[in-house]
Scaffold this motif. Structure first.
Motif, PDB file in Angstrom:
ATOM      1  N   LEU A  54      13.284   0.227  15.620  1.00 20.11           N
ATOM      2  CA  LEU A  54      12.251  -0.996  15.277  1.00 20.11           C
ATOM      3  C   LEU A  54      12.307  -1.099  13.704  1.00 20.11           C
ATOM      4  O   LEU A  54      12.042  -0.256  12.697  1.00 20.11           O
ATOM      5  N   ASN A  55      13.359  -2.023  13.260  1.00 14.87           N
ATOM      6  CA  ASN A  55      13.748  -2.286  11.707  1.00 14.87           C
ATOM      7  C   ASN A  55      12.570  -3.159  11.284  1.00 14.87           C
ATOM      8  O   ASN A  55      12.281  -4.225  11.454  1.00 14.87           O
ATOM      9  N   VAL A  56      12.188  -2.621  10.003  1.00  7.67           N
ATOM     10  CA  VAL A  56      11.069  -3.300   9.272  1.00  7.67           C
ATOM     11  C   VAL A  56      11.847  -3.673   7.411  1.00  7.67           C
ATOM     12  O   VAL A  56      12.271  -2.854   7.050  1.00  7.67           O
ATOM     13  N   SER A  57      11.571  -4.974   7.444  1.00  3.07           N
ATOM     14  CA  SER A  57      12.301  -5.590   6.061  1.00  3.07           C
ATOM     15  C   SER A  57      11.520  -6.569   5.724  1.00  3.07           C
ATOM     16  O   SER A  57      10.875  -7.167   6.384  1.00  3.07           O
ATOM     17  N   GLY A  58      11.379  -6.603   4.250  1.00  2.00           N
ATOM     18  CA  GLY A  58      10.781  -7.849   3.824  1.00  2.00           C
ATOM     19  C   GLY A  58       9.440  -7.715   3.970  1.00  2.00           C
ATOM     20  O   GLY A  58       8.679  -6.576   4.266  1.00  2.00           O
ATOM     21  N   HIS A  59       8.882  -8.929   4.135  1.00  2.00           N
ATOM     22  CA  HIS A  59       7.366  -9.003   4.353  1.00  2.00           C
ATOM     23  C   HIS A  59       7.180  -9.431   5.931  1.00  2.00           C
ATOM     24  O   HIS A  59       7.396 -10.422   6.369  1.00  2.00           O
ATOM     25  N   SER A  76       1.004  -1.871  11.432  1.00  6.43           N
ATOM     26  CA  SER A  76       0.175  -1.048  12.205  1.00  6.43           C
ATOM     27  C   SER A  76      -0.190  -2.063  13.494  1.00  6.43           C
ATOM     28  O   SER A  76      -0.190  -1.747  14.684  1.00  6.43           O
ATOM     29  N   ASP A  77      -0.597  -3.422  13.318  1.00  6.98           N
ATOM     30  CA  ASP A  77      -1.318  -4.179  14.180  1.00  6.98           C
ATOM     31  C   ASP A  77       0.154  -4.557  15.048  1.00  6.98           C
ATOM     32  O   ASP A  77      -0.108  -4.784  16.304  1.00  6.98           O
ATOM     33  N   HIS A  78       1.104  -4.789  14.414  1.00  6.42           N
ATOM     34  CA  HIS A  78       2.303  -5.465  15.362  1.00  6.42           C
ATOM     35  C   HIS A  78       2.963  -4.176  16.283  1.00  6.42           C
ATOM     36  O   HIS A  78       3.002  -4.365  17.505  1.00  6.42           O
ATOM     37  N   ILE A  79       2.808  -2.858  15.811  1.00  2.93           N
ATOM     38  CA  ILE A  79       3.304  -1.935  16.516  1.00  2.93           C
ATOM     39  C   ILE A  79       2.298  -1.711  17.954  1.00  2.93           C
ATOM     40  O   ILE A  79       2.626  -1.485  18.819  1.00  2.93           O
ATOM     41  N   TRP A  80       0.888  -1.780  17.514  1.00  7.88           N
ATOM     42  CA  TRP A  80      -0.056  -1.503  18.400  1.00  7.88           C
ATOM     43  C   TRP A  80      -0.152  -2.775  19.289  1.00  7.88           C
ATOM     44  O   TRP A  80      -0.039  -2.366  20.443  1.00  7.88           O
ATOM     45  N   ASN A 103      -1.115  -2.571   0.954  1.00 10.15           N
ATOM     46  CA  ASN A 103      -2.158  -1.913   1.821  1.00 10.15           C
ATOM     47  C   ASN A 103      -1.824  -2.740   3.105  1.00 10.15           C
ATOM     48  O   ASN A 103      -1.979  -2.420   4.220  1.00 10.15           O
ATOM     49  N   GLN A 104      -2.245  -4.269   2.678  1.00  8.66           N
ATOM     50  CA  GLN A 104      -2.326  -5.127   3.811  1.00  8.66           C
ATOM     51  C   GLN A 104      -0.880  -5.150   4.548  1.00  8.66           C
ATOM     52  O   GLN A 104      -0.918  -5.477   5.940  1.00  8.66           O
ATOM     53  N   SER A 105       0.106  -5.151   3.848  1.00 11.71           N
ATOM     54  CA  SER A 105       1.448  -5.113   4.583  1.00 11.71           C
ATOM     55  C   SER A 105       1.610  -3.945   5.427  1.00 11.71           C
ATOM     56  O   SER A 105       2.339  -4.027   6.755  1.00 11.71           O
ATOM     57  N   ALA A 106       1.038  -2.747   5.253  1.00 10.00           N
ATOM     58  CA  ALA A 106       0.950  -1.573   5.987  1.00 10.00           C
ATOM     59  C   ALA A 106       0.104  -1.798   7.245  1.00 10.00           C
ATOM     60  O   ALA A 106       0.446  -1.418   8.346  1.00 10.00           O
ATOM     61  N   GLY A 130       5.260   1.746  -1.460  1.00  9.48           N
ATOM     62  CA  GLY A 130       5.543   1.687   0.021  1.00  9.48           C
ATOM     63  C   GLY A 130       4.410   1.687   1.060  1.00  9.48           C
ATOM     64  O   GLY A 130       4.474   1.198   2.118  1.00  9.48           O
ATOM     65  N   HIS A 131       3.314   2.530   0.649  1.00 12.92           N
ATOM     66  CA  HIS A 131       2.095   2.423   1.509  1.00 12.92           C
ATOM     67  C   HIS A 131       2.282   3.060   3.086  1.00 12.92           C
ATOM     68  O   HIS A 131       1.732   2.602   3.889  1.00 12.92           O
ATOM     69  N   LEU A 132       3.669   4.050   2.910  1.00 12.36           N
ATOM     70  CA  LEU A 132       3.675   4.517   4.248  1.00 12.36           C
ATOM     71  C   LEU A 132       2.346   5.387   4.930  1.00 12.36           C
ATOM     72  O   LEU A 132       2.231   5.589   6.053  1.00 12.36           O
TER      73      LEU A 132
END
Length: 267
Positions: free
Chosen positions: A69-74, A126-130, A119-122, A140-142
């Motif tokens: 699952l690639n994550v890039s940009g916003h 999380s919401d998308h994965i869920w 933090n919000q982007s992280a 990075g807020h990993l």
């Protein structure tokens, strides 16, 4: 980073040099007895590697990691399975779980400092994965992402988080919530991973896995021949109380080289 659960759902709508392992080994040279038998493989990077179901039915692996699952940009997410048809992936996952193989979803980042800038982007990730795969419907807020996922559960079952980091001891691992860490002993950065004890002692609450390429063709550098693996690194790794097993990159090269036929007997 990867995550898995007993009843992983995938929303489909949105959604190697042949190696012959002839190695006579005297009994006095066998690795330490701390053998977990855990062998993990990455799947999803080559359309000719066979299906997910076939990987699980190979009687070789205990965990298969779907990548990536690639994550890039916003808030830009893309499930890239390198030409594998998405139809049937959900059924393959259920089949794998039915035969006792754990399935993970691997998340990869484009390396940009702006991938998870806040933090919000992280939390959004999380919401998308869920919602898409699990649920019912500057730094990075990993760490924020990991903590948020770790807080969630499905029907009372906790999400299990793993990490496959480059050899730079990322700060997110210090959260202590990663059950497994796959240390990549290959690639351009492999030399920085050489001290196994740094990983085993640095993250005592995590299971540490040896990350190995399945053939010389799989990576530019870092391939470890079976004899070196058996006599060299495994005896050292298996002395650690939190030794987890072996992670193999990847199913395509392993299918061609049969590297796991050696690893399986020693892991």
């Amino acid at each position: 980073m990867a995550l898995w659960r007993t009843n992983l759902k995938v929303a489909l709508a949105i959604l190697l040099s042949v190696l012959i392992c002839f190695l006579a080994v005297p009994s006095s040279a066998t690795p330490a007895d701390n053998r977990t038998g855990q062998v993990t493989v990455f799947w999803g990077r080559h359309k000719d590697e066979g299906s997910l179901r076939e990987a699980c039915d190979s009687d070789t692996y205990t965990t298969v990691i779907i990548s990536f699952l690639n994550v890039s940009g916003h808030s830009r997410y893309d499930l890239d399975l390198s030409g594998h048809p998405l139809t049937g992936i959900g059924n393959d996952i259920k089949h794998c779980q039915h035969v006792g193989i754990a399935v993970s979803l691997s998340i990869t980042f484009d390396g940009s400092k702006n991938t998870l800038p806040t933090n919000q982007s992280a939390l959004n990730l999380s919401d998308h994965i869920w919602n898409a795969y699990l649920g019912s419907s500057g730094k990075g807020h990993l760490d924020v992402l990991a903590r948020e996922l770790a807080k969630r559960s499905i029907r009372g079952k906790t999400l299990h988080l793993t990490a496959t980091p480059r050899c730079n001891f990322p700060g997110s691992l210090t959260t202590g919530i990663f059950e497994r860490i796959h240390v990549r002993y290959y690639g351009d950065h492999a030399g920085n991973c050489d001290n196994w004890d740094d990983w085993a002692d640095g993250y005592p609450s995590s299971r540490i896995f040896l990350g190995l390429p399945a053939s010389p063709e799989a990576v530019k550098e870092g391939y470890l021949y079976p004899k070196s693996l058996y006599y060299g690194i495994l005896p050292v790794a298996q002395m650690s109380a939190n030794y987890g097993g072996v992670m193999i990159w990847d199913r395509f090269y392993d299918r061609a080289s049969s590297y796991s036929s050696c690893v399986n007997r020693w892991a």
